[in-house]
Scaffold this motif. Sequence first.
Motif: not given
Length: 192
Positions: A18-21, A23-24, A68, A72
């Motif tokens: 996913s986008r979040e994974r 980026v993380d 992201v 923030r």
Amino acid sequence: MADSTPARQRPGRPAQISRERIVDAALSVGNLDTLTMRDLAARLGVTHGALYRWVKNRDQVFDLISEVMIERILPPGGPRGRSWRPWLAAVAWAMHDQFLAVPGYATRTSRPHRHTSHSFGRLRQEVITAFSNAGVRPDLAEQSWYIFITSVVSWLAAQENPLDLGHGAPRFELFLDTLLRGLPAREPGTQR
């Protein structure tokens, strides 16, 4: 002693990306300036090919990271009223804190490259709105945006890659105060 090799994926359903994974995983690299797609795929526990189905190249990874980052740093609700200085100072300090928390991000951002309209375009629009709300002409609000973003990003990149310019450590609060006192842009020869 714990095994430092990544856990093997069981046969069957592929790992979820996913986008979040993405980026993380990218942010966990340590220095974005040295990030490779192969390293990112390994951190995600997927094949190189699986990662390329989500993002075509490093530029797209940086686009996701920028989205992201902008989320923030922008205060909720956008700029309000005619008082742009406190709002813009808060944005600049958030950029300082967020960009420098991710080694290599300010350096990468300071280099000439295409930024997505979704991420930096959103920041651009809010900064221009802050100046416009204060009665600054549209063309000068746009110029004020250029001055603000190039100044702040360049200062942050110089923090990541220190220049030996003297004995004292650069102070962001002095830099920012001087920058904000000079904004908004005005035509040469006009009085404040």
